[in-house]
Structures are given as C-alpha cells and as structure tokens.
Design a protein around this motif. Structure first.
Motif, PDB file in Angstrom:
ATOM      1  N   GLY A  12       0.863  -1.165   0.000  1.00  0.00           N
ATOM      2  CA  GLY A  12       0.000   0.000   0.000  1.00  0.00           C
ATOM      3  C   GLY A  12       0.905   1.222   0.000  1.00  0.00           C
ATOM      4  O   GLY A  12       1.931   1.231   0.687  1.00  0.00           O
ATOM      5  N   PHE A  13       0.538   2.227  -0.792  1.00  0.00           N
ATOM      6  CA  PHE A  13       1.408   3.396  -0.913  1.00  0.00           C
ATOM      7  C   PHE A  13       0.746   4.652  -0.368  1.00  0.00           C
ATOM      8  O   PHE A  13      -0.413   4.925  -0.665  1.00  0.00           O
ATOM      9  CB  PHE A  13       1.758   3.666  -2.378  1.00  0.00           C
ATOM     10  N   VAL A  14       1.536   5.407   0.406  1.00  0.00           N
ATOM     11  CA  VAL A  14       1.111   6.754   0.763  1.00  0.00           C
ATOM     12  C   VAL A  14       2.141   7.677   0.134  1.00  0.00           C
ATOM     13  O   VAL A  14       3.307   7.673   0.521  1.00  0.00           O
ATOM     14  CB  VAL A  14       1.076   6.943   2.290  1.00  0.00           C
ATOM     15  N   PHE A  15       1.694   8.419  -0.889  1.00  0.00           N
ATOM     16  CA  PHE A  15       2.657   9.225  -1.639  1.00  0.00           C
ATOM     17  C   PHE A  15       2.934  10.527  -0.922  1.00  0.00           C
ATOM     18  O   PHE A  15       2.150  10.984  -0.092  1.00  0.00           O
ATOM     19  CB  PHE A  15       2.139   9.502  -3.043  1.00  0.00           C
ATOM     20  N   GLN A  16       4.039  11.118  -1.334  1.00  0.00           N
ATOM     21  CA  GLN A  16       4.451  12.353  -0.671  1.00  0.00           C
ATOM     22  C   GLN A  16       3.378  13.439  -0.775  1.00  0.00           C
ATOM     23  O   GLN A  16       3.058  14.094   0.180  1.00  0.00           O
ATOM     24  CB  GLN A  16       5.759  12.836  -1.298  1.00  0.00           C
ATOM     25  N   GLY A  17       2.812  13.610  -1.949  1.00  0.00           N
ATOM     26  CA  GLY A  17       1.759  14.624  -2.089  1.00  0.00           C
ATOM     27  C   GLY A  17       0.375  14.025  -1.959  1.00  0.00           C
ATOM     28  O   GLY A  17      -0.605  14.611  -2.399  1.00  0.00           O
ATOM     29  N   PHE A  18       0.283  12.838  -1.436  1.00  0.00           N
ATOM     30  CA  PHE A  18      -0.953  12.048  -1.239  1.00  0.00           C
ATOM     31  C   PHE A  18      -1.556  11.564  -2.542  1.00  0.00           C
ATOM     32  O   PHE A  18      -2.012  10.439  -2.634  1.00  0.00           O
ATOM     33  CB  PHE A  18      -2.009  12.804  -0.424  1.00  0.00           C
ATOM     34  N   ASN A  19      -1.573  12.462  -3.559  1.00  0.00           N
ATOM     35  CA  ASN A  19      -2.101  12.048  -4.863  1.00  0.00           C
ATOM     36  C   ASN A  19      -3.485  11.436  -4.810  1.00  0.00           C
ATOM     37  O   ASN A  19      -3.736  10.364  -5.346  1.00  0.00           O
ATOM     38  CB  ASN A  19      -1.135  11.071  -5.530  1.00  0.00           C
ATOM     39  N   GLU A  36      -6.418  15.273   7.219  1.00  0.00           N
ATOM     40  CA  GLU A  36      -7.500  14.406   6.732  1.00  0.00           C
ATOM     41  C   GLU A  36      -7.112  13.754   5.408  1.00  0.00           C
ATOM     42  O   GLU A  36      -7.366  12.569   5.176  1.00  0.00           O
ATOM     43  CB  GLU A  36      -8.777  15.219   6.553  1.00  0.00           C
ATOM     44  N   ALA A  37      -6.462  14.568   4.556  1.00  0.00           N
ATOM     45  CA  ALA A  37      -6.041  14.020   3.265  1.00  0.00           C
ATOM     46  C   ALA A  37      -5.047  12.892   3.487  1.00  0.00           C
ATOM     47  O   ALA A  37      -5.106  11.847   2.833  1.00  0.00           O
ATOM     48  CB  ALA A  37      -5.423  15.122   2.402  1.00  0.00           C
ATOM     49  N   GLN A  38      -4.143  13.088   4.427  1.00  0.00           N
ATOM     50  CA  GLN A  38      -3.173  12.030   4.667  1.00  0.00           C
ATOM     51  C   GLN A  38      -3.856  10.761   5.183  1.00  0.00           C
ATOM     52  O   GLN A  38      -3.536   9.652   4.763  1.00  0.00           O
ATOM     53  CB  GLN A  38      -2.108  12.462   5.662  1.00  0.00           C
ATOM     54  N   ARG A  39      -4.808  10.938   6.085  1.00  0.00           N
ATOM     55  CA  ARG A  39      -5.487   9.749   6.610  1.00  0.00           C
ATOM     56  C   ARG A  39      -6.305   9.062   5.509  1.00  0.00           C
ATOM     57  O   ARG A  39      -6.368   7.845   5.448  1.00  0.00           O
ATOM     58  CB  ARG A  39      -6.364  10.129   7.802  1.00  0.00           C
ATOM     59  N   THR A  40      -6.877   9.881   4.611  1.00  0.00           N
ATOM     60  CA  THR A  40      -7.571   9.270   3.462  1.00  0.00           C
ATOM     61  C   THR A  40      -6.584   8.469   2.624  1.00  0.00           C
ATOM     62  O   THR A  40      -6.872   7.348   2.193  1.00  0.00           O
ATOM     63  CB  THR A  40      -8.233  10.359   2.605  1.00  0.00           C
ATOM     64  N   ASP A  96       6.197   7.718   1.550  1.00  0.00           N
ATOM     65  CA  ASP A  96       7.312   8.571   1.133  1.00  0.00           C
ATOM     66  C   ASP A  96       7.171   9.917   1.828  1.00  0.00           C
ATOM     67  O   ASP A  96       6.190  10.625   1.598  1.00  0.00           O
ATOM     68  CB  ASP A  96       7.276   8.711  -0.383  1.00  0.00           C
ATOM     69  N   GLU A  97       8.142  10.266   2.640  1.00  0.00           N
ATOM     70  CA  GLU A  97       8.133  11.547   3.362  1.00  0.00           C
ATOM     71  C   GLU A  97       6.766  11.835   3.975  1.00  0.00           C
ATOM     72  O   GLU A  97       6.151  12.862   3.664  1.00  0.00           O
ATOM     73  CB  GLU A  97       8.501  12.695   2.413  1.00  0.00           C
ATOM     74  N   PRO A  98       6.296  10.987   4.847  1.00  0.00           N
ATOM     75  CA  PRO A  98       4.920  11.154   5.333  1.00  0.00           C
ATOM     76  C   PRO A  98       4.702  12.418   6.156  1.00  0.00           C
ATOM     77  O   PRO A  98       3.578  12.904   6.225  1.00  0.00           O
ATOM     78  CB  PRO A  98       4.693   9.897   6.183  1.00  0.00           C
ATOM     79  N   THR A  99       5.743  12.943   6.762  1.00  0.00           N
ATOM     80  CA  THR A  99       5.517  14.090   7.649  1.00  0.00           C
ATOM     81  C   THR A  99       6.059  15.386   7.077  1.00  0.00           C
ATOM     82  O   THR A  99       6.169  16.378   7.777  1.00  0.00           O
ATOM     83  CB  THR A  99       6.178  13.836   9.022  1.00  0.00           C
ATOM     84  N   ALA A 100       6.368  15.365   5.785  1.00  0.00           N
ATOM     85  CA  ALA A 100       7.028  16.525   5.198  1.00  0.00           C
ATOM     86  C   ALA A 100       6.248  17.816   5.395  1.00  0.00           C
ATOM     87  O   ALA A 100       6.825  18.863   5.645  1.00  0.00           O
ATOM     88  CB  ALA A 100       7.264  16.279   3.713  1.00  0.00           C
ATOM     89  N   ARG A 106       2.619  13.625  15.183  1.00  0.00           N
ATOM     90  CA  ARG A 106       2.410  12.687  16.283  1.00  0.00           C
ATOM     91  C   ARG A 106       1.236  11.755  15.955  1.00  0.00           C
ATOM     92  O   ARG A 106       1.293  10.552  16.186  1.00  0.00           O
ATOM     93  CB  ARG A 106       2.143  13.457  17.578  1.00  0.00           C
ATOM     94  N   GLU A 107       0.217  12.357  15.340  1.00  0.00           N
ATOM     95  CA  GLU A 107      -0.937  11.546  14.969  1.00  0.00           C
ATOM     96  C   GLU A 107      -0.544  10.482  13.951  1.00  0.00           C
ATOM     97  O   GLU A 107      -0.911   9.307  14.083  1.00  0.00           O
ATOM     98  CB  GLU A 107      -2.027  12.436  14.375  1.00  0.00           C
TER      99      GLU A 107
END
Ligand SMILES: Nc1ncnc2c1ncn2[C@@H]1O[C@H](COP(=O)(O)OP(=O)(O)O)[C@@H](O)[C@H]1O
Ligand SMILES: [Mg+2]
Lengths: 377, 332, 230
Positions: free
Chosen positions: C92-99, C152-156, C172-176, C184-185
């Motif tokens: 599963g991927f979480v992209f840097q800009g969420f995309n 919210e976008a990141q959690r989505t 990729d760079e999840p907290t950038a 922290r969340e």
C-alpha cells in the motif's frame, strides 16, 4: 466470467464519474462528433427515403415502356405500335402515352405536361401540381397562360391541384386533355410519346419484353425491373459521391480525435499515474479509456442520429433545401416515410465510430503505458 | 461499383484492418527479435509495453471484422436488386467470381483473429510470457491473411457491374440467366440432416470430453473446423428450406432477415462462437508445456470447451426448432 | 513475529534515463534486507535516492541491475503485468503529495485500488467505511478530497493504501508537510498498524520520524549508497 463483468462494471463506473468530472473537456469533440453523425445520417436517411419513394412510384409504374429510338435519340412512337404490341401473347393491356416538358421562362422552371390516362380533363382546363401552385400562386378557378413552342399564348383554367401525398413526382405536373396537348405542342396525331404495356403473368415480363423488341426493331424496351436497378445504382452512386465529399470531414474529425486523445492535460496524466501506482494494470487503464470512447461515441451517435431523423422526417431535410433547390426550382414539399435500416446505421458507424476508435488507439496506449512510478517523482 | 456508401465503408475498413495488422506485426517483429525476459533493461520494458498495443489493435481488428462481415452480407442482400437474376445475397455474391471467395476469406480471418486473441489471452496468464515467440510468429501469418481478405473484397466490389440502363442501347436484361443463384451445392434432405446432427453430436461429444480431459482438444479443433463446413452445407441444403418453407429456396443469408424472425442470428451466433472456441482450444492447450502455463492453459481449454459445448447445444436446439416449426415436410 | 527477511535487495542499482545525456545513477549497488513486521526508515538528504529505492522496493519500477526478492521469490525480471498484480496484493502506498484524485469523494478514492479486483461492491464499501472510521474520518466519507485538510487528506491516503489489506505499507516523506501534532498523529497510526502486524517502510529526513520509538531500523543513504544502518 463473473469477475470479467464485475471488473468492467467497476471500470465503467469509474469512467462515467471521470467523464462527469471533466464535462468540459470532451464537449468540443462531442459537438463535432454529433455534427458529423448528423450530416452523414441526414444524407443517408434522405437518400434512403427518396429511394423508397422512387421505388414506390416505380411499383405503380408500367411494367414495360416502349420508346422509339432514332439515331440514339427518343422519337415519338407511331400509334400503330399499340396494335402491334397488343397482338403479342401474354400482354394484358397497352396504352399510348402523351407527355413532355415545358419551360416556363418567366419562372425559370420546368414543368411536366401530361395527358392523364385515367383522369379526364376538360378542354381548356389544367390540373396542376403543388409546386407550380405555390410557385405561381395559383388556385382552382384561376387562369394561367402558357406560351406554346410556336409562340402562341395559350390560356388555361386551373380546374384543380394535385394533392401533396405524392408530391415528389407531382410537384411539377400539369395535366391536360389529349386535344389540348397535341395542339399546344403541335404533336403529330399519329404518334405517342411512348407506349406502355402491362403483362398478365409478372414472371413473363422478360419474355414479353424480348418479343416486343423482336417485333419492333427500332424500339427501346424498358422494363420496370430495369428502371429499379438503374434507380438503385443511381442512388447508391449519389450516396457514394456524398461520402467522398464528406470524407474530408471524416478525416478532419479523425485528426481532431487523435489530437484530443493524445493531448492529455497534466492533470489527466497524473490521474493515470496515480491509478497505475495504486495497483491498476495497463490494460485496466486502456479499458477505461476505451469505455470513455465508447460512451462518447454512443452518445454522439445517438444524438446525431436522432437529430438527423427529426431533420429529415419532420422538417423534410430543411437544411438541404438550398442544395437540392439548385437542382430544381420546384422543390417538392414532401414528407418521407420514416425508416431506419441496419445497413445505413452500420455504414455510418464505419464512417464515424470506427475511425474514431482507430484514431484513439495509439494515443490511449501511449497514455496507459506511462511509468507507474511517475507519481513518486 | 466502388461509389456506394456501404462498399466504401467496407473498403475503408479493410484498408484500416490491413494497416492495423501491419502496425501490430511491425511491433510484433521488434518484440520477436529483441525479446529477452532475463533483461531488466529499459528496452525490455518498452517491448513489454508494446504487447499491449498489439493486443489492443488485434482486438479492435477482430471486432471490426465481425461487424464488417455482417455488413458485407447485409449489403450483398440489399444489392441484389441491381443484378439480373439475383434474388438475394447469394445472387449478388455470384454476380462476380470473387464474391464467395471474399466472403470465405472474411470468415477465415475472423477465426484466425479469435485464435490469436485466445493464444494471447493464455500467454498473458504466464508470468514469463512463455508464448511470446509463437504468438508474434502467428501474427506474421495474419498479415497475408488480412491482405488477402482485403484484396479479394476489392476485387469483388470493383468487378461488380450493376445491370443498369444506358441511354443509348436497347439492351435487354431480362434474358434468362437462371442458375446464377442456384449453384450453391445442395444435398438431399436426408443426408444433409444426417450430416447436421451427426456433426453437431460429434463436436458436442468431443467438447464435453475435452472439458473432462483437455488433451482431447487436439481432436476437437480439427473436427470443429470440419463440422463448421458441414453445418453450413446442411444449412444451405436443408435447414434454410425449412425456414422458408420452400424446397427450392437455398440461402444461408435470408435467414438473417426480419421476414424470418432473424432466426439466422440465433443459428450463426452460437455456431461461430462455438467453432471459434473449439478451434482455439487446441493451440491454447498445446501451451501447457510452458511451466508457467501448466495450470492455466488446461483450465482455459476446459472453460473454452465448456462454452463451445453450450454453443453446439444451442445450434442443435435452434435447428430442431426450425424444423419442428416449419410448414415444410420432407418426411412423414 | 519473528525477525525474518521479507524483502531482500542484492546489488540493486537504478539508473534514470539510461543511455541518455541526462543519465542519473540514483541508487548504486545496494544490499538491503527488510524485516517482516518491522518499521524501517530510509533516511538521507534530499536527492540521496530514498524515493528511487522505495519505488524499486515497492515494485513500482524494476532495478536497472541487481535482484529483488519478495518472500524469497525473485521478482526483478518480472513483466509489468505480473509485477502490478504482486504490487496490488502486497503494497500500500502513501505518496508524498498524497495524490488523491480530485473531484471524487474520500470514500471513492479509498475504494479505487480495489476496482481491478472487482470485489463485491457492498463488501468493498463496507471495508472502506471501516477504514475511515478506524482513522476517525467517517464524517468525511462523502466529502470531495479537495475539501479535506492536510491531516484528513493524509489519513484518506492511508486508508486508500490499506484497502487491499496489503502486508506492507510504504510511505514517502509522510511528515514533510505536517506540524508537530499531525506528525504525532501519523506516528500513532503507524504504531497501530505495526501492532496489527504490518511491515512499514518510510522515507524521511525528519528526526521526529526516525528517532521515534517504534522505528526498528534506520538505513541512511547518501548519493545512492547505504552510508549507515541501525
Ligand atoms: N524520474 C527521474 N528521472 C531522472 N532523474 C531522477 C528521477 N527521479 C529521481 N531522479 C534523480 O535521482 C536522484 C535521487 O532522487 P530521489 O530518489 O528522488 O531522492 P530523494 O527521494 O532522496 O530526494 C536525484 O538526483 C534525482 O534528481
Ligand atoms: Mg523523495
């Protein structure tokens, strides 16, 4: 199999949503698409309708027409031919016909003057077709003047107009009685324009026709089937010419479709990249793009065809009126009988949807094979 | 007679099909030459991606061919009025010596395209693309086939001359040209029916058997091809006469007309689909030898055999229904 | 959970634009084992090759040379078609800009990765809603994603990465772009996922991430090579 359908259902679902999200993008192409289908379908429905009309007229026309040819030109037939043909076995009825053309210089229109075989017209009276009635603003009881070939002005009373049901053939008709006709044109008393014959057994038309040809060597014998074939070929040829003329438009449309499919916006490119990155396969993306094309095509085809249908059958091909009017001043006000046939639909499909699909294959493939890691960059 | 909208559409399509297959074959050729699954090079990735283009092109060509086959027959029927002695499509096709060859080439092309797409589908299930070379070699065979089909069609249409009036001659067309429409081979009712049900029974048996033992696809494929011809012969010889209730009317095309309730579609659709699947079951099964297809290929063969069996049942049911519902009786 | 090797890289190199003047050696001869059920962070300055390495690990790209083995199976030469299938089931991927796809609701975005698999629609919707509620986003299910806040976008995006229930999550760079609270969340969510047995692979040059307690391994990259492992 179930998976196959379920997958395509999901893909169609996505396609519909994505078309909805980008309504504007496809609008221009869609409009051109509809227009192309509309024009092609109008021409096709119109030709087909006219052909049907012509066929219907031919159905009621005589089975055999006998003309006389001199030096390759039509010449009046001696009245004696009627008796000669009547004597041939298998012939049911024979009739000499009188008809000809008259050029109305004032209106710059051609009329067909004719002696009706089954409708007595009083001496000095004429019955006119709807086209002439409109053109010269005539009604029953009005007086009309025609100029005979020898320069005399002849005066007729309009005793009636022809109904518009068969206006395609009757628009330019002028019916008069035999005496008036012969006097007007100075037509020899022992001649007819041509002779028509009917045959007892329809299967023997060919045999009877060849007997007539044998009996009257200088005659040209034309059967109804010959006419039908000629009309068919003529209409198809005309349709073919129109198709050639419009092929330029088809080509332009193909280029537009290619261009549109190839020129993806950065946003669409990114979207495809995202789909591929989150696990969509190249063929999934190709399928979505194909569904997009299919939906656009279906809608455009339906819209174009329905518009053409309305145009031809409810508005009598009003947009073509100027073009057709070039052929004849007396543009008939006819209503074609609505009819759709599979061959026409498929032909138009081959001129629109198929080129569209072919034009988009390559761009679609290019778009669908972008690297899945683009979104990581 | 090239200036005819439908003929132009068909010719344009065949040109497009030639172009499509040629492009596919050109890409296929690069794949054939340079394919190297062991390489992780960018070139190999480019080649892999070309396989998508090739299969998409082929799928479009196949569907276009299906539609064009239909339009070809429909048009032949509509053109019949223009040829003396032609009553329906058979007459139009006989109006030029290339008519039937063009039709047969179109049908053959359809089957070839299905076989190719099925092999392609099988190949796509093996993670190392074991059939790549076979597949693209087959594609090269398709090029002459599609060119031949287009050529025959062109020869047919350009050779056609409508029997029309010319303004200067008193030529009569209504001379007896009987027999123009009557030279389709015609069997007597009894042998034709034996051929029909015997052939259908045999393929049905073989396809059910193949479903249980996929090896038998090697027998099913040639038998199905032969039975296709047999069924067509008996449709011409006897089944069609039942539909028209006229022992003299042998025509495989009029069955498609509304006058006869479009019964031809119910007959030909399962016949073509069943034959196409039965014929391609063998090449597909043949590829079980590739390690990565050892399971997938037989599974595909089995499901194809199963669908083919269902199709043959449908053909038999439709034929029987036609015969039962007919007002024509050969046997009492 | 035993510390077995899930992904193993042997002499992996990745060259961008190979054979062209703008050729870049982004990753050079990397040997690396990713442990099952652990959190591994790839650390390094911008341009050090973290993202490139991540694409190779996550089957988004094939290495120019070297081998990648997933669960002992060599996948480095596999055609894209099959690589995609493996990727879909495994990562599963979480992209840097969420995309996330704009114009679509959060729920639709989350369901998207499962479309080619075509699970029953009702089941899929249920699963997406469950993920949303796990991430406390159920109230945003029908909101178009462009209306979501950054967190919210990141959690989505995380929910979308999880919808196919992959064993490995890559970010990729999840907290950038996140502030301290949101970082922290995110770390909290990562910890939950780790507890559920997922393997996490993150890239970051953010000390808040690679110094977090739940991180098991940190691999430092410099100029496409491994500089340090912890
Ligand atoms: N698609 C690409 N094409 C060309 N060069 C690239 C591409 N992706 C990354 N690079 C280059 O590869 C190197 C490593 O980049 P990247 O993996 O994105 O590093 P990081 O994620 O650590 O910032 C950089 O020099 C970058 O410019
Ligand atoms: Mg990066």
């Amino acid at each position: 199999m179930n998976h196959f359908f379920a997958r395509h259902l999901y893909l169609v679902d996505f396609t519909v949503a994505s078309l909805g999200r980008r309504r504007g993008r496809n609008l221009g192409l869609f409009a051109v698409y509809v227009l192309l289908v509309f024009v092609l379908a109008s021409v096709s429905l119109m030709t087909h309708g006219l052909r049907r009309e012509a066929q219907a007229i031919l159905e009621s026309s005589p089975e055999i027409v006998v003309q006389r040819m001199i030096a390759g030109r039509n010449d009046p037939v001696p009245t004696g031919a009627v008796a000669a043909i009547t004597g041939i076995r298998g012939v049911r009825a024979v009739q000499g016909r009188l008809w000809g053309y008259y050029y109305d210089a004032g209106m710059r229109a051609n009329y067909t003057l004719m002696v009706p075989p089954d409708r007595p017209v009083e001496s000095g009276a004429v019955v006119i077709g709807g086209g002439i009635a409109r053109l010269r603003q005539l009604d029953t009881g009005d007086i009309v003047h025609f100029m005979a070939p020898d320069g005399r002005i002849v005066r007729f009373t309009v005793s009636g107009t022809l109904d518009s049901a068969s206006e395609l053939v009757s628009a330019d008709l002028v019916l008069m009685n035999e005496g008036d006709f012969r006097a007007f044109f100075g037509f020899p008393a022992d001649r007819f324009t041509d002779v028509v014959a009917s045959v007892r057994n329809p299967r023997e038309v060919g045999t009877v026709a060849s007997k007539i040809a044998l009996a009257l060597p200088e005659a040209r014998v034309v059967t109804r089937a010959d006419m039908l074939r000629t009309y068919e070929a003529l209409f198809d040829w005309r349709g073919g010419m129109v198709a050639v003329v419009l092929s330029g438009a088809v080509l332009a449309f193909v280029i537009l479709a290619w261009d549109k499919a190839a020129g993806l916006s950065a946003d669409e490119r990114r979207e495809i990249g995202v789909l591929k990155a989150i696990g969509w396969e190249t063929s999934d993306v190709i399928a979505v793009k194909f569904w997009e094309g299919a939906l656009v095509s279906l809608l455009a085809f339906l819209a174009g065809y329905v518009l053409a249908y309305g145009h031809v059958f409810y508005f009598s091909g009003a947009l073509f009126e100027p073009a057709l009017k070039g052929w004849a001043i007396l543009y008939p006000r006819f209503r074609l009988v609505p009819e759709i046939n599979g061959q026409q639909v498929a032909t138009i499909f081959f001129f629109t949807v198929v080129p569209y699909t072919l034009a988009t294959i390559f761009p679609i493939w290019r778009a669908a094979t972008i690297d899945p890691d683009t979104v990581m960059r | 007679m090239l200036f005819h909208p439908t003929i132009m559409a068909l010719l344009l399509w065949s040109a497009a099909a030639v172009a499509g297959v040629a492009v596919a074959a050109a890409y296929g050729w690069t794949i054939l030459m340079e394919w190297n699954p062991a390489s992780g090079s960018a070139r190999q990735l480019v080649l892999e991606r070309r396989t998508y283009l090739v299969s998409t092109l082929m799928a479009v060509v196949l569907w276009g061919e299906v539609l064009s086959l239909w339009l070809f027959v429909y048009n032949a029927d509509a053109m019949a009025v223009m040829f003396v002695g032609a009553m329906c499509a058979v007459g139009s096709l006989n109006a030029d010596p290339y008519g039937f060859p063009a039709l047969i080439a179109k049908i053959a092309l359809f089957f070839l395209a299905v076989v190719w797409l099925q092999v392609n589908r099988a190949d796509n299930q093996g993670w190392d693309y074991p059939l790549v070379r076979v597949k693209y070699a087959l594609l090269l065979i398709l090029v002459p086939a599609v060119v031949l089909s287009a050529g025959l069609q062109y020869a047919y249409f350009s050779g056609l001359r409508a029997d029309v009036l010319t303004s200067c001659c008193s030529k009569l067309f209504e001379v007896d040209r009987e027999g123009v429409g009557a030279d389709m081979s015609s069997l007597a009712p009894m042998p034709a029916l034996v051929l029909l049900y015997g052939g259908l029974g045999l393929t049905l048996l073989l396809s059910v058997w193949t479903w249980r033992r996929p090896v038998l696809s090697a027998a099913l494929a040639p038998v199905a091809a032969a039975v296709f011809v047999a069924v067509m012969v008996s449709v011409v010889s006897v089944v069609s006469t039942y539909v028209y209730a006229q022992p003299q009317h042998h025509c495989p095309f009029c069955l498609l007309k509304p006058e006869y309730g479009y019964v031809g579609y119910a007959l030909y659709l399962p016949l073509f689909v069943g034959t196409a699947l039965a014929v391609s079951s063998w090449p597909v099964h043949h590829f079980r030898r590739a390690a990565s297809l050892a399971q997938a290929a037989p599974a595909m063969t089995r499901s194809m055999a199963w669908v083919a069996a269902a199709c043959y049942v449908a053909v038999a049911v439709v034929c029987t229904w036609i015969i039962a519902a007919s007002e024509l009786y050969y046997f009492r | 959970m035993t510390d077995t090797v899930l992904i193993s890289l042997k002499k992996v190199s990745k060259i961008h634009n190979e054979g062209r003047p703008n050729e870049v050696q982004a990753v050079v001869g990397i040997d690396l084992d990713i442990a099952r059920g652990k959190v591994t962070v790839l650390r390094g300055a911008s341009g050090s090759g973290k993202t490139t390495l991540l694409t190779v690990i996550g089957c988004l790209a094939r290495p120019s040379s070297g081998r990648v083995a997933l669960d002992g199976r060599d996948i480095s030469g596999m055609p894209e078609r099959f690589l995609t299938r493996i990727r879909q089931e495994t990562f599963g991927f979480v992209f840097q800009g969420f995309n996330l796809l704009r114009g679509m609701s959060a729920l639709d975005n989350i369901m998207l990765p499962a479309y080619p698999q075509a699970p029953p629609h009702r089941w899929l919707r249920r699963r997406a809603l469950d993920l949303l509620s796990m991430l406390r986003l159920e109230h945003r299910a029908d909101t178009p994603v462009e209306m979501l806040s950054g967190g919210e976008a990141q959690r989505t995006a995380i929910a979308r990465a999880l919808v196919n229930d992959p064993p490995i999550l890559i970010a990729d760079e999840p907290t950038a772009n996140l502030d301290t609270a949101l970082t922290r969340e995110f770390l909290g969510i990562a910890e939950t996922l780790k507890a559920q047995g997922k393997t996490l692979i993150l890239t970051s040059h953010d000390p808040r991430v690679f110094e977090a307690g739940m991180v098991d391994h940190v691999v430092t990259l410099r100029d496409g090579r491994v500089e340090e492992r912890r």
